[in-house]
Design an enzyme around this catalytic site. Structure first.
Site, PDB file in Angstrom:
ATOM      1  N   ARG A  17       9.945 -31.484  16.386  1.00  0.00           N
ATOM      2  CA  ARG A  17      11.166 -32.281  17.396  1.00  0.00           C
ATOM      3  C   ARG A  17      12.321 -32.547  16.363  1.00  0.00           C
ATOM      4  O   ARG A  17      12.190 -32.323  15.156  1.00  0.00           O
ATOM      5  CB  ARG A  17      10.415 -33.212  18.183  1.00  0.00           C
ATOM      6  N   ASP A  38       3.913 -29.451  11.876  1.00  0.00           N
ATOM      7  CA  ASP A  38       4.011 -30.693  12.220  1.00  0.00           C
ATOM      8  C   ASP A  38       2.678 -31.365  12.762  1.00  0.00           C
ATOM      9  O   ASP A  38       1.619 -30.483  12.850  1.00  0.00           O
ATOM     10  CB  ASP A  38       4.859 -30.996  13.811  1.00  0.00           C
ATOM     11  N   VAL A  74       1.135 -33.414   6.398  1.00  0.00           N
ATOM     12  CA  VAL A  74       1.563 -33.043   4.910  1.00  0.00           C
ATOM     13  C   VAL A  74       1.539 -33.946   3.868  1.00  0.00           C
ATOM     14  O   VAL A  74       1.724 -34.080   2.816  1.00  0.00           O
ATOM     15  CB  VAL A  74       2.948 -32.661   5.056  1.00  0.00           C
ATOM     16  N   ASN A 100      11.131 -31.779   5.398  1.00  0.00           N
ATOM     17  CA  ASN A 100      11.621 -32.698   6.577  1.00  0.00           C
ATOM     18  C   ASN A 100      10.659 -33.794   7.186  1.00  0.00           C
ATOM     19  O   ASN A 100      11.045 -34.855   7.749  1.00  0.00           O
ATOM     20  CB  ASN A 100      12.114 -31.931   7.799  1.00  0.00           C
ATOM     21  N   TYR A 171      10.744 -48.109   3.119  1.00  0.00           N
ATOM     22  CA  TYR A 171      11.257 -46.507   3.581  1.00  0.00           C
ATOM     23  C   TYR A 171      12.271 -46.169   2.532  1.00  0.00           C
ATOM     24  O   TYR A 171      12.378 -45.054   2.118  1.00  0.00           O
ATOM     25  CB  TYR A 171      11.706 -46.824   5.112  1.00  0.00           C
ATOM     26  N   LYS A 175      12.545 -43.124   0.145  1.00  0.00           N
ATOM     27  CA  LYS A 175      13.497 -41.961   0.228  1.00  0.00           C
ATOM     28  C   LYS A 175      14.417 -41.909  -1.111  1.00  0.00           C
ATOM     29  O   LYS A 175      14.886 -41.009  -1.473  1.00  0.00           O
ATOM     30  CB  LYS A 175      14.428 -42.420   1.374  1.00  0.00           C
ATOM     31  N   ILE A 204      21.418 -40.188  12.877  1.00  0.00           N
ATOM     32  CA  ILE A 204      21.527 -38.854  13.527  1.00  0.00           C
ATOM     33  C   ILE A 204      20.785 -38.896  14.992  1.00  0.00           C
ATOM     34  O   ILE A 204      19.592 -39.598  15.104  1.00  0.00           O
ATOM     35  CB  ILE A 204      20.681 -37.849  12.681  1.00  0.00           C
ATOM     36  N   THR A 206      19.094 -38.215  17.524  1.00  0.00           N
ATOM     37  CA  THR A 206      17.838 -37.286  18.187  1.00  0.00           C
ATOM     38  C   THR A 206      17.528 -38.210  19.292  1.00  0.00           C
ATOM     39  O   THR A 206      17.841 -39.274  19.560  1.00  0.00           O
ATOM     40  CB  THR A 206      16.558 -37.622  17.148  1.00  0.00           C
TER      41      THR A 206
END
Ligand code: NAD
Length: 268
Positions: A17, A38, A74, A100, A171, A175, A204, A206
């Site tokens: 997604r 995913d 992952v 991603n 986070y 990152k 972003i 989404t």
């Protein structure tokens, strides 16, 4: 769209997604065959994102490209290694990796740098940083052997600057680690003809972000817009266009960079 990536094989992680899906569709439109990873290939259902088929794998196939879906975590090195074996066996080679998968899954009130619980910290590191490292390591074996490849890692504005309220430190640290790791890997792999770079998106829009972050609190979205010099949140396509740049000959001489895709948020 010009078929600049015809004959190439790409993997996009976390592509069930959101922004990852936009990367997968853009790469497919550019001619690449695309493996879709995913942890849940139907993750789009959680936020009622509109797909044109049952999964992104089917959407890529409907564009006339080969695609396989690999449902795995992952953040687990064994699962990552098995995923790459499957890609090499079924699609033959791997030319492009877009790391991603990831995201923010901690509660703001327990995310301060001085007190973030160990479990939250480790989970964010695993989901965002370790997953990226495992995939880069696995991809670098066939890419080194073929002496070519493109890797793009996905960081965030949170990795470039702190938050004024101090929220989401784990986070941000994960990152930021992706940006540092990108530089080290880029320096090492450039000798093999492999370009490694990174992008750092800001807000972003989404389906997930709009539903989870803005629908419940009136006025929050309008307040956010005031902090973005371009005056709008980004779209997954804004990010996908930069991915196109970083995986095609447009960026042949670029390695180890982190490009902000942020509408100017990084300026203040
Ligand atoms: P999202 O949460 O909507 O989608 C992420 C996808 O990754 C989901 O389908 C999820 O199931 C999958 N995933 C998560 N952990 C995984 C794992 N361990 N193994 C396999 N799959 C996994 O996120 P998004 O908004 O589309 O963001 C994508 C990437 O961009 C993330 O790395 C995120 O941190 C980064 N980013 C997003 C924004 C934004 O505003 N949306 C801003 C900055 C950075």
């Amino acid at each position: 769209m010009e078929q600049k990536l015809k004959g190439k094989v790409a993997l996009v992680t976390g592509a069930g997604r959101g922004i990852g899906r936009a990367y997968a569709l853009r790469l497919a439109n550019l001619g690449a065959d695309v493996a879709i990873n995913d942890i849940d290939l139907h993750s789009w259902k959680q936020f009622d994102e509109k797909l044109t088929a049952d999964t992104v794998v089917d959407e890529v196939k409907n564009l006339g490209r080969r695609s396989i879906g690999i449902e795995c975590n992952v953040a687990d090195k064994k699962e990552v290694d098995a995923m790459f074996q499957k890609i090499l066996k079924e699609l033959g080679h791997i030319d492009i990796l877009i790391n991603n998968a990831g995201g923010l899954q901690v509660r703001p009130e327990t995310s301060y740098a001085s007190t973030v619980p160990e479990d939250d910290l480790r989970r964010e590191m695993d989901r965002n940083l370790m997953s990226c490292i495992f995939c880069c390591q696995a991809a670098s074996i066939p890419m080194k052997a073929q002496k070519s490849g493109r890797i793009v890692n996905i960081s965030s504005q949170a990795g470039l600057k702190g938050a004024p309220d101090g929220f989401y430190s784990s986070y941000g640290v994960a990152k930021a680690g992706i940006i540092a790791y990108t530089r080290y890997l880029a320096g090492e792999l450039a000798h093999f003809g492999i370009n490694v770079n990174c992008i750092a998106p800001a807000f972003i829009g989404t389906a997930r972000l709009m539903q989870r972050s803005f629908s419940a609190e009136p006025g929050r979205y309008e307040a956010l817009l005031k902090t973005i010099p371009l005056g709008r949140v980004g779209t997954p396509e804004d990010c996908a266009k930069v991915i196109e740049f970083l995986v095609t000959d447009l960026s042949d001489y670029i390695v180890g960079q982190c490009i902000s895709v942020c509408g100017g948020v990084i300026l203040f």
